[in-house]
Write an enzyme that holds these catalytic residues in place. Structure first.
Site, PDB file in Angstrom:
ATOM      1  N   GLY C 149       0.826  -1.203   0.000  1.00 45.45           N
ATOM      2  CA  GLY C 149       0.000   0.000   0.000  1.00 45.45           C
ATOM      3  C   GLY C 149       0.861   1.254   0.000  1.00 45.45           C
ATOM      4  CB  CYS C 150       0.185   4.628  -1.384  1.00 42.27           C
ATOM      5  SG  CYS C 150      -1.442   4.966  -0.690  1.00 42.27           S
ATOM      6  CE1 TYR C 151      -0.971   8.510   4.221  1.00 40.23           C
ATOM      7  CE2 TYR C 151      -2.940   7.203   3.855  1.00 40.23           C
ATOM      8  CZ  TYR C 151      -2.345   8.437   4.054  1.00 40.23           C
ATOM      9  OH  TYR C 151      -3.106   9.570   4.077  1.00 40.23           O
ATOM     10  CB  THR C 154       5.397   6.533   2.465  1.00 41.72           C
ATOM     11  OG1 THR C 154       4.551   6.504   1.322  1.00 41.72           O
ATOM     12  CG2 THR C 154       6.130   7.853   2.543  1.00 41.72           C
TER      13      THR C 154
END
Lengths: 342, 342, 342, 342
Positions: C149-151, C154
């Site tokens: 996932g994107c979060y 990161t």
């Protein structure tokens, strides 16, 4: 493949950075020198951190460039400075100039719009106007090309064929143009602060924008007689994109059919289906120009809407398109970026 | 001071919330009822958290309103629904309608633009068109006022006096208008998502926007003969503000002098010094309309730029201005907000 | 070169469009099918006009796909739907799944975070977690990869090596994360309207965001014991980009040196010079992740800031990076886009 | 009512303009003088066109002010300049200083954060720290009040009562703060251009922001022993608003109950229902501060989120709140603006 070694003069502005972005992935161009007089000595990555992933030469002054390692030049310097710099370059170099200095063929028009004599009128005569969709053949043989301005390209791409074909009244042209803030450059001015641009909209240089000289010149050539169009630039609260809404006296269906045919084989100009209109976000980051044609409510009137990314097709992308032509490369080389949305 | 008790029908939209913002600090109006059929039972603070600091009645259905405690009504309902709701209100109530339902005097024009018969043509005849700068006296005596649309107010405020005075050619009017996204309302539509609106710009409803019927009606009255203007709406990546750039055949200095004189005593309309142009951010959150007049390059042509906040002077502020007139209050009561910048 | 024919399931969302943007210029991948059940029958250009310049197959339902012409699948479908779709695909197909359906290894954790039983727990066991910087070798041999996932990407890219090396206290991790609006997808929701997102900022799903399950899983693996980090997502008024500010108990210089060494050879992860921090705009449109490390004021505390483009390295770019590995291609193939700024 | 005549020193910045916006509608304050040394001689309407609707004195230098017609002063000058200006004012004038010059009680702390000796340490001792929710009584009797900084007010309003009541561990405070661009002022700097701020997000002055000295001072007073919090400021692509996400070791329900009780009678501080969080857009243009409290996932940890408008409650609104107290006026006078949304 032999790489053409290019210098970018004025690399610390947005068009300079955009040239770097595009040339870094161009299969036939290689960046040999980057200049920025006031930031000489710095790394490009310090000036533009988004370019830190690239392996680039450091910024130097123009004087420090070793021209023996350079085959071609992109000149992204401010107006007026440019004339002398280009006049001083070795004659063997191909040059695409992104400034306004060599766009006006008539030195009198230059004086009118820029307020001083042109310093290099002889050189001016060798320069080819850099709108490839209309001057492709001349560009191929040119040594110096004056890259079309961003507003101008947006307005002219649909208008030149319309006027050439006599499909609209040359005395009845209203161009209402809107540009993103990157068109104002990177200079630190109060008027361009985030707080002064976001959440608001305004017109500027109303009836007095310098790009008008260039529009007059090209529309007059297209119409075969003097044309003075209405042109109003506005500042949009967005980074990239120009949209021109142009009001004409002429038949919309005829105009649409003519443009569709005229641009059918152009790689970067696309005429939308009749009645459809484009958005600036549909070309963001790409070298494409989209055109929509709609019949206005009054019989015999037409609304034409054209969009492009001011930093790409309106500046650095078009400059590379011109350079590709000058170097005998396929015109689309290095310009295949798909628009970035959202 | 006696307070006039008002109901806001359709309080869950942006114009409803804006009415609440303004009326909450209005010294002579008091909010007695708030309706929102689909959100009935909720607190206004749940629907609009920025209003949580106010003490407000809960949202109800229209049927639940106790009309005995209501003196006047602001109707901010969707088009078409409105006709029947207003027809069903007790006759003693003063009504300002923010929808388009009663703006067109001619039922045929209504049918043309809205695609169906008007259901309350008799009631329509009693309605006064709510642009106070031009219909002030009629508004004072009206029971129902049809509040002018946001695009329409922006365009008409400068154009009506120009056409009335015969200062521009009625066959040569181009209105290029740009609006912030709040004009599209709060309905959940893909086209209005942040990702679809930000960092981009486009025209919409080109040559087909419904506000044209209203513009035609008022410009024709002003000119004393049928007028069909060009009008193109565009969507700006900002919340508030409309700017209209209007191109005319007429003398700019005469037009400027006439507008300056005509609006000299208007509390909310301000003509800038000749040659200056306004920005939408200069009126944000306020009920003011600013007008700039510039001579175009072609002799005998003029560019007029007008701005207002679509939710205030283009909707809820103007509605209160109309209601003030209907109630015999000073017209500026509760509308003294200074613009919010940045 | 032999082209791998890919299908993109769920092509009408932003990650679908981004896959198309990137694959259209990928030298070894070719788009054979695009599905979008609710928009089947439409052209991709109607759904995403910025892609009109590409020659693409029409949108179909998943049932209409001719799998015989497909070698690999990118699955960009909503959560829960995905499980059954992937279970029903021919076994010979390589699959990168961009949904959350197969990211949690423990079916109990899945149930906790998603509120229902996982329907394909057997299949789950074959799936490899798709963060290439840490699971490169397993990804190479995988049939199904669950794209991070994107979060999560990161946060995890800097944190996994720090915890593995024991350089920070696993009980003292605060991840304050901020994402652009494209992370919310293209569904028409009031909360994601331009007017509700622009000119404002807020946290959401505080202490309850579903990505936490994924963060727990990976941080616990890295630390070798259960880790529960604080994680708060916020919505930024911008389209693209995630920035995570992570507060740690650990020595900044040691952490910086370790990360710099750990990522020295990674093509898409860049550790900035000690004390420098990145901005989301420096990676816009690219597959890069930038990391900055700063010593906090209190001795023994460190602030780590990481950024990436949520639609590229946080979704579609990383999916292609995974697919490149699965297909034995150089990992960076088709992912050389230079960031777009401004 | 007798009007108090005020001078605004430094009226050409955003906090100056915001003071004008608010004071123009304040029933007991009247603007007698506006200064801006570099723009002296200009009309305020030329510097801030949104204020053209007001009747304002022209901008002058500070030397040109006729102090006999002034009762009180708002000083919105840059850091360091301010010390000498205030020392030179007639002693009978009440002063609210919006700069940082008199906020730090300890001259050593001042030297540490600002890099030079404080020039008016004797005067410093007379100054009252201007956070009215905590120093109301002292402010009432003060001649000079040092208005709290915008980041600092956002962080301190919830934290002071929490630390005073011993409800959180003073050694475990992480304040992750995000501010709109108006906090950076109106100076023409490249870093604050629209193109450099929009569509992106970054942290700045990480572990080194000058507001930390002020936070340390007040948190230490509240805790009764030295406190050094983690504090990271970030720049949001929006004009107005600060949001602080604060991570604490303490029980969320106890903290929420305490804050709700502590602020129950405060006119400008509002504690949301337990578990709800605020957005900056809910306070835009108003003097309100909203606070949300949520239990984190780890037992015994709490997330507190506070928001305010940096130009109002974080600067000019709070300055007026302080002045109201100094003048014996009701504290909310002239500060009843309802937030502007959208």
């Amino acid at each position: 493949m032999t790489m053409t070694k290019v210098a970018i003069l004025g690399a610390s502005g947005y068009t300079g950075a955009e040239l770097v972005r595009l040339i870094a992935r161009h299969p036939s161009l290689q960046i040999a020198a980057l200049t920025a007089d006031r930031k000489a000595g710095q790394a490009m990555a310090d000036v533009f951190p988004h370019l830190a992933i690239l392996d680039l030469p450091p910024l130097t002054t123009i004087d420090e460039v070793d021209w023996s390692g350079v085959d071609a030049v992109f000149c992204a310097l401010p107006h007026a400075t440019t004339q002398k710099v280009i006049a001083g370059l070795p004659e063997r170099l191909k040059v695409v100039d992104l400034s306004a200095d060599f766009r006006l063929e008539d030195p009198e028009a230059y004086k009118t719009w820029y307020g001083h004599e042109h310093a290099e009128t002889a050189l001016q005569k060798q320069v080819v106007y850099g709108l490839p969709e209309f001057y492709r053949d001349s560009i191929k043989g040119a040594r110096i090309v004056a890259n079309t301005g961003c507003y101008v390209a947006t307005a002219l791409i649909p208008l030149i064929p319309i006027l050439k074909a006599g499909l609209a009244d040359p005395d009845w042209i209203v161009i209402d143009a809107k540009s993103g803030a990157s068109g104002a450059g990177r200079a630190a001015k109060e008027a361009n602060l985030f707080t002064e641009v976001s959440e608001g909209f305004h017109a500027y240089s109303v009836a007095g924008h310098r790009h008008m000289g260039e529009i007059d010149q090209e529309l007059s050539k297209a119409a075969g007689r003097p044309v003075v169009a209405s042109f109003t630039p506005h500042l949009l609260p967005q980074n990239r994109g120009i949209l021109a809404t142009t009001y004409l006296k002429g038949e919309a269906d005829t105009i649409h059919a003519h443009l569709a045919e005229r641009f059918a084989d152009e790689p970067f100009v696309h005429v939308l289906p009749y009645g459809k209109v484009p958005a600036t976000r549909h070309v963001r980051g790409s070298n494409h120009c989209l055109i929509g044609v709609v019949a206005d409510r009054q019989p015999g009137r037409t609304i034409v809407i054209s969009v492009l990314d001011n930093l790409v097709k309106g500046a650095s992308g078009q400059a590379i398109q011109n350079m590709n032509l000058m170097l005998g490369l396929p015109e689309t080389t290095g310009l295949e970026q798909v628009p970035l949305f959202p």
